[in-house]
Design a protein around this motif. Sequence first.
Motif, mmCIF file in Angstrom:
data_model
loop_
_atom_site.group_PDB
_atom_site.id
_atom_site.type_symbol
_atom_site.label_atom_id
_atom_site.label_comp_id
_atom_site.label_asym_id
_atom_site.label_seq_id
_atom_site.Cartn_x
_atom_site.Cartn_y
_atom_site.Cartn_z
ATOM 1 N N GLN A 1 5.349 7.846 -16.131
ATOM 2 C CA GLN A 1 4.783 8.750 -17.133
ATOM 3 C C GLN A 1 4.034 9.915 -16.510
ATOM 4 O OE1 GLN A 1 3.225 6.864 -20.658
ATOM 5 N NE2 GLN A 1 1.499 8.284 -20.742
ATOM 6 N N THR A 2 3.408 9.692 -15.348
ATOM 7 C CA THR A 2 2.538 10.730 -14.772
ATOM 8 C C THR A 2 3.090 11.390 -13.511
ATOM 9 O OG1 THR A 2 1.309 9.186 -13.357
ATOM 10 C CG2 THR A 2 0.550 9.444 -15.634
ATOM 11 N N GLY A 3 4.104 10.789 -12.901
ATOM 12 C CA GLY A 3 4.595 11.315 -11.635
ATOM 13 C C GLY A 3 3.762 10.895 -10.445
ATOM 14 N N ALA A 4 2.825 9.962 -10.638
ATOM 15 C CA ALA A 4 1.971 9.501 -9.551
ATOM 16 C C ALA A 4 2.770 8.634 -8.581
ATOM 17 C CB ALA A 4 0.784 8.711 -10.102
ATOM 18 N N ARG A 5 2.271 8.550 -7.358
ATOM 19 C CA ARG A 5 2.882 7.724 -6.320
ATOM 20 C C ARG A 5 2.408 6.279 -6.483
ATOM 21 N NH1 ARG A 5 3.084 9.096 0.135
ATOM 22 N NH2 ARG A 5 4.331 10.786 -0.724
ATOM 23 N N LEU A 6 3.350 5.315 -6.462
ATOM 24 C CA LEU A 6 3.031 3.897 -6.578
ATOM 25 C C LEU A 6 3.109 3.254 -5.199
ATOM 26 C CD1 LEU A 6 2.497 1.216 -7.987
ATOM 27 C CD2 LEU A 6 4.918 1.158 -8.672
ATOM 28 N N LEU A 7 1.984 2.706 -4.742
ATOM 29 C CA LEU A 7 1.892 2.123 -3.406
ATOM 30 C C LEU A 7 1.472 0.652 -3.480
ATOM 31 C CD1 LEU A 7 -0.099 4.977 -1.591
ATOM 32 C CD2 LEU A 7 2.383 4.583 -1.529
ATOM 33 N N PRO A 8 2.347 -0.276 -3.121
ATOM 34 C CA PRO A 8 1.896 -1.664 -2.975
ATOM 35 C C PRO A 8 1.022 -1.790 -1.722
ATOM 36 C CG PRO A 8 4.295 -1.509 -3.206
ATOM 37 C CD PRO A 8 3.796 -0.144 -2.924
ATOM 38 N N VAL A 9 0.030 -2.655 -1.793
ATOM 39 C CA VAL A 9 -0.862 -2.908 -0.656
ATOM 40 C C VAL A 9 -1.017 -4.410 -0.487
ATOM 41 C CG1 VAL A 9 -3.222 -2.678 0.220
ATOM 42 C CG2 VAL A 9 -2.114 -0.730 -0.890
ATOM 43 N N THR A 10 -0.947 -4.890 0.752
ATOM 44 C CA THR A 10 -1.210 -6.293 1.044
ATOM 45 C C THR A 10 -2.321 -6.386 2.081
ATOM 46 O OG1 THR A 10 0.654 -6.274 2.612
ATOM 47 C CG2 THR A 10 1.066 -7.151 0.414
ATOM 48 N N LEU A 11 -3.118 -7.446 1.991
ATOM 49 C CA LEU A 11 -4.300 -7.637 2.823
ATOM 50 C C LEU A 11 -4.262 -9.017 3.470
ATOM 51 C CD1 LEU A 11 -6.891 -6.439 0.141
ATOM 52 C CD2 LEU A 11 -5.980 -5.029 1.998
ATOM 53 N N TRP A 12 -4.962 -9.184 4.574
ATOM 54 C CA TRP A 12 -5.096 -10.501 5.195
ATOM 55 C C TRP A 12 -6.296 -10.499 6.139
ATOM 56 C CZ3 TRP A 12 -1.504 -6.860 6.524
ATOM 57 C CH2 TRP A 12 -1.427 -6.451 7.864
ATOM 58 N N TYR A 13 -6.812 -11.699 6.383
ATOM 59 C CA TYR A 13 -7.914 -11.872 7.316
ATOM 60 C C TYR A 13 -7.369 -12.112 8.716
ATOM 61 C CZ TYR A 13 -11.386 -12.257 3.562
ATOM 62 O OH TYR A 13 -12.218 -12.011 2.493
ATOM 63 N N ASP A 14 -8.070 -11.556 9.702
ATOM 64 C CA ASP A 14 -7.710 -11.719 11.104
ATOM 65 C C ASP A 14 -9.004 -11.885 11.890
ATOM 66 O OD1 ASP A 14 -6.574 -11.717 13.613
ATOM 67 O OD2 ASP A 14 -6.124 -9.572 13.645
ATOM 68 N N GLY A 15 -9.449 -13.144 12.023
ATOM 69 C CA GLY A 15 -10.742 -13.375 12.659
ATOM 70 C C GLY A 15 -11.837 -12.729 11.832
ATOM 71 N N PRO A 16 -12.757 -11.987 12.470
ATOM 72 C CA PRO A 16 -13.834 -11.340 11.719
ATOM 73 C C PRO A 16 -13.376 -10.122 10.927
ATOM 74 C CG PRO A 16 -13.983 -10.764 14.037
ATOM 75 C CD PRO A 16 -12.901 -11.797 13.933
ATOM 76 N N LEU A 17 -12.158 -9.653 11.194
ATOM 77 C CA LEU A 17 -11.653 -8.443 10.543
ATOM 78 C C LEU A 17 -10.863 -8.787 9.292
ATOM 79 C CD1 LEU A 17 -10.249 -6.464 13.611
ATOM 80 C CD2 LEU A 17 -12.491 -6.175 12.529
ATOM 81 N N MET A 18 -10.740 -7.795 8.394
ATOM 82 C CA MET A 18 -9.726 -7.840 7.361
ATOM 83 C C MET A 18 -8.751 -6.713 7.647
ATOM 84 S SD MET A 18 -9.802 -7.710 3.187
ATOM 85 C CE MET A 18 -9.899 -5.914 3.037
ATOM 86 N N ARG A 19 -7.492 -7.029 7.629
ATOM 87 C CA ARG A 19 -6.449 -6.034 7.859
ATOM 88 C C ARG A 19 -5.670 -5.794 6.577
ATOM 89 N NH1 ARG A 19 -5.836 -4.846 13.230
ATOM 90 N NH2 ARG A 19 -6.788 -6.324 14.691
ATOM 91 N N GLY A 20 -5.011 -4.663 6.514
ATOM 92 C CA GLY A 20 -4.217 -4.348 5.340
ATOM 93 C C GLY A 20 -3.055 -3.437 5.678
ATOM 94 N N ARG A 21 -2.089 -3.436 4.812
ATOM 95 C CA ARG A 21 -0.936 -2.549 4.959
ATOM 96 C C ARG A 21 -0.693 -1.818 3.654
ATOM 97 N NH1 ARG A 21 5.536 -3.752 5.400
ATOM 98 N NH2 ARG A 21 6.145 -1.616 5.928
ATOM 99 N N ILE A 22 -0.682 -0.490 3.718
ATOM 100 C CA ILE A 22 -0.284 0.324 2.577
ATOM 101 C C ILE A 22 1.213 0.566 2.717
ATOM 102 C CG2 ILE A 22 -0.637 2.479 1.316
ATOM 103 C CD1 ILE A 22 -3.426 2.644 2.603
ATOM 104 N N HIS A 23 1.993 -0.065 1.863
ATOM 105 C CA HIS A 23 3.447 -0.009 1.972
ATOM 106 C C HIS A 23 3.967 1.367 1.544
ATOM 107 C CE1 HIS A 23 4.081 -4.481 2.420
ATOM 108 N NE2 HIS A 23 2.824 -4.433 2.028
ATOM 109 N N PRO A 24 5.182 1.702 1.921
ATOM 110 C CA PRO A 24 5.783 2.963 1.462
ATOM 111 C C PRO A 24 5.868 3.017 -0.057
ATOM 112 C CG PRO A 24 7.046 2.036 3.285
ATOM 113 C CD PRO A 24 6.047 0.985 2.886
#
Length: 300
Positions: free
Chosen positions: A225-248
């Motif tokens: 409806q708006t022409g906005a970009r749709l981005l799936p994102v996934t997250l995970w823990y890696d020791g003390p860090l949190m990591r994530g991926r912004i998918h295409p």
Amino acid sequence: MSAFTDRLTDGLYGAGWAGVKKLPEPAAAALGRRIAEVAWKRRGKSVLRLESNLARVVPDASPERLRALSRAGMHSYMRYWMESFRLPTWSPERIRERIRIEGEENLREGLDAGRGVIVALPHLANWDLAGAWVTSCVGVPFTTVAERLKPESLFDRFVAYRESLGMEVLPHSGGAAFGTLARRLRSGGLICLVADRDLSSSGVEVDFFGETARMPAGPALLAQQTGARLLPVTLWYDGPLMRGRIHPPVAVPETGTRQQKTAVMTQATADAFAAGIARHPQDWHMLQRLWDKDLEERSA
């Protein structure tokens, strides 16, 4: 839910936000681990539901492996809560130290285009921490939708908490938020939606780990409806860090009806979620029924 239970639930969450954030971090982490162990050993409905869900994610897992995954899952879930209770006190520098994101260019390119961006996430790791990273480190405010909780005072606590992190929070109430979200996108804004469980009666059927589930149509409909970009994102823990991926970006199909396009886009989003969940099943905090088969059994 009785008035007494309402007050008790609200009081417990209030104590968490007031008390846990004052603890030294090692003490808060230890408390979270202790609560996770007790909850896991009790084998309550939430733990059993988590194991049932994980059995679909890891279909070849032995009973021992599923128990180990559910134990790790409860620890991950309590880590989410301990972090969330403390998150309003974290500085932008602290947030930046604790999170690493791949594919940030997908987000920045979408924002620079000025047509709006829709971020869709599953219940992986700590989506509130990811939101705090967006507002404090990327420097972009965003709008999200929250499920109405009971008691109302608890919902108000969650709204105040997320607003303190720089988010605009709209209540999920039968699609009433859709128009506001569309306006934010048309002005070039960012919206973030947790989108792996349908809270309405208009969810889109998807194949999710080999079985039928329903996921919200909103992200795909808003993008069309708006022409906005749709981005799936996934997250995970890696020791003390949190990591994530912004998918295409999930592309809008060039042909088909709106319903057909929505189905294709929602399936593509579900596939991105499934890839992230399969890699880090212990960080998927899905303690509710999700698949159609399970929902039908509950209705029966």
